[in-house]
Design a protein around this motif. Structure first.
Motif, PDB file in Angstrom:
ATOM      1  N   ALA A 176      64.859 -46.778  -0.570  1.00  0.00           N
ATOM      2  CA  ALA A 176      65.431 -46.766   0.779  1.00  0.00           C
ATOM      3  C   ALA A 176      66.150 -45.452   1.091  1.00  0.00           C
ATOM      4  N   SER A 179      63.498 -42.669   1.422  1.00  0.00           N
ATOM      5  CA  SER A 179      62.729 -42.913   2.650  1.00  0.00           C
ATOM      6  C   SER A 179      63.525 -42.499   3.880  1.00  0.00           C
ATOM      7  N   ALA A 180      64.801 -42.856   3.916  1.00  0.00           N
ATOM      8  CA  ALA A 180      65.649 -42.481   5.054  1.00  0.00           C
ATOM      9  C   ALA A 180      65.778 -40.959   5.149  1.00  0.00           C
ATOM     10  N   ARG A 183      62.646 -39.594   6.699  1.00  0.00           N
ATOM     11  CA  ARG A 183      62.640 -39.880   8.140  1.00  0.00           C
ATOM     12  C   ARG A 183      63.508 -38.873   8.889  1.00  0.00           C
ATOM     13  N   ASP A 203      55.008 -48.869   7.247  1.00  0.00           N
ATOM     14  CA  ASP A 203      56.455 -49.088   7.267  1.00  0.00           C
ATOM     15  C   ASP A 203      56.923 -49.075   8.725  1.00  0.00           C
ATOM     16  N   ASP A 205      59.744 -49.769   9.985  1.00  0.00           N
ATOM     17  CA  ASP A 205      61.068 -49.169  10.168  1.00  0.00           C
ATOM     18  C   ASP A 205      60.948 -47.653  10.331  1.00  0.00           C
ATOM     19  N   THR A 206      60.093 -47.024   9.514  1.00  0.00           N
ATOM     20  CA  THR A 206      59.883 -45.583   9.628  1.00  0.00           C
ATOM     21  C   THR A 206      59.255 -45.231  10.968  1.00  0.00           C
ATOM     22  N   THR A 208      59.362 -46.937  13.779  1.00  0.00           N
ATOM     23  CA  THR A 208      60.323 -47.163  14.855  1.00  0.00           C
ATOM     24  C   THR A 208      61.329 -46.015  14.950  1.00  0.00           C
ATOM     25  N   ALA A 209      61.728 -45.470  13.796  1.00  0.00           N
ATOM     26  CA  ALA A 209      62.743 -44.418  13.778  1.00  0.00           C
ATOM     27  C   ALA A 209      62.200 -43.062  14.206  1.00  0.00           C
ATOM     28  N   ARG A 247      57.294 -59.219   8.377  1.00  0.00           N
ATOM     29  CA  ARG A 247      58.390 -58.453   7.806  1.00  0.00           C
ATOM     30  C   ARG A 247      59.497 -59.382   7.334  1.00  0.00           C
ATOM     31  N   ARG A 249      63.346 -60.358   6.254  1.00  0.00           N
ATOM     32  CA  ARG A 249      64.630 -59.950   6.838  1.00  0.00           C
ATOM     33  C   ARG A 249      65.711 -59.970   5.758  1.00  0.00           C
ATOM     34  N   ASP A 477      62.788 -52.313  -1.540  1.00  0.00           N
ATOM     35  CA  ASP A 477      62.881 -52.917  -0.215  1.00  0.00           C
ATOM     36  C   ASP A 477      63.860 -54.095  -0.292  1.00  0.00           C
TER      37      ASP A 477
END
Length: 488
Positions: A176, A179-180, A183, A203, A205-206, A208-209, A247, A249, A477
């Motif tokens: 994480a 990955s952040a 991004r 991914d 989340d990636t 979307t960001a 996905r 949560r 994850d």
């Protein structure tokens, strides 16, 4: 609005004449300073589209449709033009940085191919957040972390100042934190350089960001496209809803992921073990005189699931190897699958090996490419003499495939004929062949797309209930671990 750097209209391709189209009617515009996210399941055509956009069509493939790059028409089969664009105008970051980098060449040696001066190398490394000191430059790819390898791939792709960067699953195998960081770096490059970016990822989340717009593929066709927020938040397409419900949560997870929700089979309750499935006291692993892992205490009851999470280099895989007794370690007390394995020899150790099985991160390398599914599973049965006749062997292989929700007809297929999710389920079936009491999953879903991740997580939850299987689930994850694990 800036004119499009890359524009496609009606693009399609097939791998050989007369074959069904792998991609059909692909259309989008991408301007400088914008990011297009390409999302879809395994086999949807994401990576095929990405490689087509750098002219890497396989021999005999056919491509059609109109394409423009910087207002010049694209001839899909003009390899001379593609050689000019690749590297100079279009950079590419492949999914597996470890496989893409030369294992016997240092960081500096690999950058020297693209950059002539030491100052240019230092600047390239600094831009992607890597050190440029002599010690780091001497390192080989296997001596740096996964996140650092991915940043090095970005530095190589950006070395010639391309106008367009195509990144194929750049964060799928990263923890994480790494990955952040990737991004943030992609966002920075997009805004500061005005770089056009195509981000291929499962991914969400990636995507979307980072992505401004989204292209959702299924079976080589566009399901929906548009602004990322509109596509993901509007949820107008049933397929989008399905992906979102796949996905896990962090809190309040459903019993099963995805649509349609298949009821879990009724659990088969096994008798609890007389001893804990896992008990660790003061476990330590040292590499070359330096401590690589220290675990003070760990307890796991039979039928429970332990989630193990941490950043790259934190010791997650080292812990798995120590529990499997595949590396040297020391411990005041060690119980694995109800037994202290350290004093076992001969047949007793072989029996213990059968009780503790592992599912590795990459099923593509864990399965022998020269063995079909039946041979891969049957080898475990033969080694432990669990099927004494050919008929019993075939029957057991069929049962194992059914238990992991695969058709028994897949027994004659080879790994390259299976999807990523199918290969991972074959790896799980092979691990279950010897009826283990403890299964260690080391990043077993990190390289899978979101829908296949849901399949594997649902399968592991089913197996736990049916067989009272104890799991050690290692991953990066946190949401996936929250879904499957009882304790962390």
């Amino acid at each position: 609005m800036n004119p499009p750097l890359l524009a496609l209209s009606g693009f399609g391709m097939r791998y050989q004449p007369g074959a069904a189209a792998t991609l059909a009617d692909i259309r989008f515009d991408l301007a400088r300073g914008r990011c297009l996210g390409v999302v879809g399941e395994s086999g949807s055509g994401k990576s095929t589209l990405a490689t087509a956009l750098i002219g890497l069509l396989p021999p005999g493939a056919e491509a059609w449709g109109e394409g423009q790059f910087d207002r010049s028409l694209i001839d899909w089969h003009d390899q001379r033009a593609w050689r000019v664009r690749r590297g100079q105008r279009i950079g590419f970051v492949f999914q597996d940085a470890a496989a893409s980098l030369h294992p016997l060449r240092s960081v500096q040696s690999q950058l020297r191919e693209m950059l002539a001066s030491q100052s240019a190398i230092a600047q390239a490394l600094e831009e992607v957040g890597l050190p440029a000191d002599a010690e780091f430059l001497r390192r080989l790819p296997q001596q740096i972390s996964g996140g650092q390898r991915q940043r090095l791939m970005l530095a190589l792709a950006l070395a010639r100042q391309p106008d367009l960067l195509i990144a194929d699953e750049p964060t799928s195998a990263l923890d994480a934190l790494a990955s952040a960081a990737i991004r943030r770096l992609l966002l920075q490059l997009k805004s500061e350089r005005g770089l056009a970016l195509i981000l291929v990822s499962h991914d969400l989340d990636t995507v979307t960001a980072v992505a401004d717009d989204l292209l959702l593929l299924r079976q080589g066709r566009i399901v929906t496209s548009g602004a990322t927020a509109t596509v993901l938040q509007g949820r107008t397409e049933a397929y989008v809803q399905q992906l979102l419900r796949c996905r896990p949560r962090l809190l309040d997870n459903p019993r099963r992921l995805g649509l349609p929700a298949t009821p879990a089979p009724a659990p088969i309750i096994a008798a609890p073990m007389a001893r804990p499935a896992l008990l660790v006291r003061q476990l330590a692993v040292h590499y070359r005189g330096r401590r690589a892992l220290q675990v003070a205490a760990m307890d796991l009851a039979s039928g429970a699931v332990l989630g193990v999470i941490g950043a790259s280099g934190s010791g997650k895989s080292t812990l798995a190897l120590a529990l499997l007794q595949l590396i040297d370690s020391s411990a005041e007390q060690l119980i694995v699958a109800g037994t202290d394995p350290r004093g076992l020899r001969g047949s007793a150790r072989k029996h213990w090996r059968g009780q503790v099985q592992v599912v590795f991160q990459d099923p593509g390398t864990a399965l022998d490419p020269m063995q079909n599914v039946a041979a891969a599973i049957g080898e475990a049965l033969d080694l432990h003499q669990l099927a004494l006749t050919p008929a019993a062997r075939r029957e057991r292989i069929g049962e194992l495939l059914t238990s992991v929700h695969l058709d028994a007809g897949l027994a004659t297929r080879y790994p390259h004929q299976l999807s990523g999710g199918q290969k991972q389920r074959v790896a799980i079936a092979r691990a279950l062949a010897v009826r283990p009491s403890l299964l260690i999953c080391d990043e077993a879903i990190s390289a899978l797309d979101v829908s296949v991740q849901a399949e594997v997580l649902n399968l592991l939850a089913d197996l736990r209930e049916q067989q009272r299987l104890t799991l050690v689930f290692i991953g990066h994850d946190l949401a996936a671990i929250s879904f499957i694990a009882d304790q962390l």
